[in-house]
Write a protein that holds these residues in place. Structure first.
Motif, mmCIF file in Angstrom:
data_model
loop_
_atom_site.group_PDB
_atom_site.id
_atom_site.type_symbol
_atom_site.label_atom_id
_atom_site.label_comp_id
_atom_site.label_asym_id
_atom_site.label_seq_id
_atom_site.Cartn_x
_atom_site.Cartn_y
_atom_site.Cartn_z
ATOM 1 N N LEU A 88 -50.753 16.624 -55.388
ATOM 2 C CA LEU A 88 -49.768 17.700 -55.224
ATOM 3 C C LEU A 88 -49.511 18.415 -56.540
ATOM 4 N N ARG A 89 -49.504 17.684 -57.648
ATOM 5 C CA ARG A 89 -49.336 18.304 -58.963
ATOM 6 C C ARG A 89 -50.459 19.303 -59.261
ATOM 7 N N ILE A 90 -51.682 18.886 -58.972
ATOM 8 C CA ILE A 90 -52.823 19.774 -59.214
ATOM 9 C C ILE A 90 -52.710 21.016 -58.350
ATOM 10 N N HIS A 91 -52.352 20.817 -57.084
ATOM 11 C CA HIS A 91 -52.183 21.962 -56.185
ATOM 12 C C HIS A 91 -51.046 22.868 -56.665
ATOM 13 N N LEU A 92 -49.999 22.254 -57.191
ATOM 14 C CA LEU A 92 -48.843 23.007 -57.678
ATOM 15 C C LEU A 92 -49.240 23.985 -58.771
ATOM 16 N N GLY A 93 -50.241 23.626 -59.550
ATOM 17 C CA GLY A 93 -50.697 24.488 -60.637
ATOM 18 C C GLY A 93 -51.656 25.567 -60.190
ATOM 19 N N SER A 94 -51.963 25.630 -58.895
ATOM 20 C CA SER A 94 -52.935 26.620 -58.407
ATOM 21 C C SER A 94 -52.412 27.378 -57.197
ATOM 22 N N THR A 95 -51.085 27.572 -57.147
ATOM 23 C CA THR A 95 -50.478 28.200 -55.963
ATOM 24 C C THR A 95 -50.225 29.700 -56.154
ATOM 25 N N THR A 96 -50.948 30.348 -57.064
ATOM 26 C CA THR A 96 -50.776 31.780 -57.296
ATOM 27 C C THR A 96 -50.982 32.564 -56.000
ATOM 28 N N GLY A 97 -49.986 33.369 -55.643
ATOM 29 C CA GLY A 97 -50.072 34.171 -54.428
ATOM 30 C C GLY A 97 -49.619 33.457 -53.178
ATOM 31 N N GLU A 98 -49.458 32.143 -53.240
ATOM 32 C CA GLU A 98 -49.027 31.373 -52.068
ATOM 33 C C GLU A 98 -47.519 31.490 -51.892
ATOM 34 N N ARG A 99 -47.063 31.459 -50.670
ATOM 35 C CA ARG A 99 -45.635 31.511 -50.373
ATOM 36 C C ARG A 99 -45.257 30.238 -49.628
ATOM 37 N N SER A 100 -44.678 29.291 -50.334
ATOM 38 C CA SER A 100 -44.324 28.017 -49.743
ATOM 39 C C SER A 100 -43.308 27.320 -50.642
ATOM 40 N N TRP A 101 -42.791 26.184 -50.142
ATOM 41 C CA TRP A 101 -41.851 25.395 -50.946
ATOM 42 C C TRP A 101 -42.510 24.909 -52.231
ATOM 43 N N LEU A 102 -43.733 24.409 -52.134
ATOM 44 C CA LEU A 102 -44.434 23.949 -53.335
ATOM 45 C C LEU A 102 -44.632 25.087 -54.333
ATOM 46 N N ALA A 103 -44.998 26.260 -53.829
ATOM 47 C CA ALA A 103 -45.189 27.406 -54.716
ATOM 48 C C ALA A 103 -43.872 27.815 -55.374
ATOM 49 N N ALA A 104 -42.764 27.707 -54.638
ATOM 50 C CA ALA A 104 -41.461 28.077 -55.184
ATOM 51 C C ALA A 104 -41.062 27.188 -56.366
ATOM 52 N N PRO A 139 -40.916 31.188 -61.707
ATOM 53 C CA PRO A 139 -40.071 31.164 -62.911
ATOM 54 C C PRO A 139 -38.578 31.337 -62.653
ATOM 55 N N LYS A 140 -38.206 31.992 -61.562
ATOM 56 C CA LYS A 140 -36.785 32.213 -61.281
ATOM 57 C C LYS A 140 -36.277 31.355 -60.113
ATOM 58 N N LEU A 141 -37.010 31.335 -59.021
ATOM 59 C CA LEU A 141 -36.577 30.535 -57.876
ATOM 60 C C LEU A 141 -36.451 29.062 -58.234
ATOM 61 N N SER A 142 -37.344 28.579 -59.080
ATOM 62 C CA SER A 142 -37.327 27.156 -59.438
ATOM 63 C C SER A 142 -36.018 26.754 -60.103
ATOM 64 N N LYS A 143 -35.399 27.668 -60.842
ATOM 65 C CA LYS A 143 -34.121 27.355 -61.503
ATOM 66 C C LYS A 143 -33.031 27.084 -60.468
ATOM 67 N N VAL A 150 -37.570 18.098 -59.157
ATOM 68 C CA VAL A 150 -37.355 18.319 -57.729
ATOM 69 C C VAL A 150 -38.382 17.567 -56.881
ATOM 70 N N LEU A 151 -39.642 17.616 -57.279
ATOM 71 C CA LEU A 151 -40.679 16.965 -56.489
ATOM 72 C C LEU A 151 -40.413 15.468 -56.365
ATOM 73 N N SER A 152 -40.034 14.825 -57.474
ATOM 74 C CA SER A 152 -39.742 13.387 -57.427
ATOM 75 C C SER A 152 -38.516 13.107 -56.575
ATOM 76 N N LEU A 153 -37.474 13.933 -56.729
ATOM 77 C CA LEU A 153 -36.257 13.753 -55.943
ATOM 78 C C LEU A 153 -36.545 13.819 -54.446
#
Length: 323
Positions: free
Chosen positions: A182-198, A202-206, A4-7
């Motif tokens: 952005l990849r590094i940030h993507l791995g540290s978004t615990t508790g964040e509510r955003s598109w990147l965090a989504a 585990p479920k929303l990403s699908k 998704v990120l690349s797209l």
């Protein structure tokens, strides 16, 4: 499954510009004005303090090897000391103290930074930009930053060097640095509510993956909830919590981005574009397009003729901008 990120980044037609280096000395404080772009800085020498508009007044201590990304619409300040001295405006330094690609202030020799500016275009760009916090900090000691470090070191070496192809090399390294950040940030978004965090949920990403990977399918709330393995009510609530819009609004936003791209390419007629993004009738597509973009598809096509420069998907610019 879809990346998704690349797209999204490829559809957003990323432009990158290299900024001048800052070589600062003495007691200094430099204010960088807000801009309609992402701004990236890499500290190659020395230490300084950073504060970013909208970051709740936090002061961040930076040293050689640290880097940061500031989201659009925010000013930021770099300073030698925690207590700011008289502030100089970065754009004024750029016009009065610029030496080739380097802005020297206070004699230089203390703290040196290099950087880049990133702009996105297209209907979907704000989804990405709105999900980025005021500032993303990547400390030099972070284990996940090992791969990023090579890109940063190469970027700094090219900036300071004079080898053939220097500008082109930097132009291609800059988007890679952004993606790695952005990849590094993507791995540290615990508790964040955003598109990147989504994207890491585990479920929303699908559901997000199938929306982007199968944009021509007639998606319903029930169908997306089933993909996510959630009830309709739970999925709808969780999706809005992270995205700020409903799942179907998100589907329509992505379809309009695809539609704009197809119309821009000019290979398909409006009816074919309509069908490719999941609309059963051209009139329904035209109405949806106008609600989202503000004009009819035909008007959009005509407006492109005067903006041929927008046809390039990714502009790795050799141009150096000041700040």
């Amino acid at each position: 499954m879809s990346d998704v990120l690349s797209l999204v980044l490829s559809r957003a037609r990323l432009e990158s510009f290299i900024t001048c280096a800052f070589d600062l000395g003495g007691a200094w404080t430099v204010e960088f004005p807000s801009a309609d772009a992402l701004r990236f800085k890499f500290i190659t020498r020395g230490e300084c303090w950073l504060t970013v508009e909208g970051d709740e007044g936090r002061l961040h201590r930076l040293g050689a090897g640290d880097c940061f990304l500031v989201s659009p619409g925010r000013s930021f300040i770099l300073s030698k000391e925690q207590a700011f001295s008289k502030k100089e405006r970065a754009e004024e330094l750029a016009t009065t103290r610029r030496d080739d690609r380097v802005i020297v202030h206070g004699g230089g020799g203390d703290t040196v930074s290099v950087g880049a500016v990133f702009r996105f275009h297209g209907h979907f760009a704000n989804v990405v930009l709105d999900s980025i916090p005021p500032v993303i900090l990547i400390p030099a000691h972070l284990d996940q930053a090992a791969i990023l470090r090579w890109s940063l070191d190469r970027f700094a070496a090219e900036h300071n060097g004079a080898k053939a192809g220097r500008a082109l090399m930097m132009g291609y390294l800059a988007p890679i640095i952004l993606l790695q950040t952005l990849r590094i940030h993507l791995g540290s978004t615990t508790g964040e509510r955003s598109w990147l965090a989504a994207l890491s949920h585990p479920k929303l990403s699908k559901a997000i993956e199938v929306i982007h990977g199968e944009h021509g399918k007639h998606w319903t709330l029930h169908g997306l909830a089933a993909v996510a393995g959630m009830s309709r009510a739970s999925f709808a609530a969780k999706f809005r919590e992270f995205m700020g819009i409903t799942p179907i609004e998100y589907v329509n936003n992505w379809r309009m981005q695809i539609a704009c791209d197809l119309l821009r390419q000019g290979d398909l007629g409006i009816a074919e574009v309509s069908n490719s993004v999941g609309y059963e009738s051209e009139s329904a597509f035209s109405a949806a397009f106008k609600r989202s973009i503000g004009i009819r598809p035909g008007q959009f096509q005509k407006s492109l003729k005067s903006r041929m420069g927008d046809l390039m998907a990714i502009n790795t610019s050799a141009e150096t901008v000041a700040v």
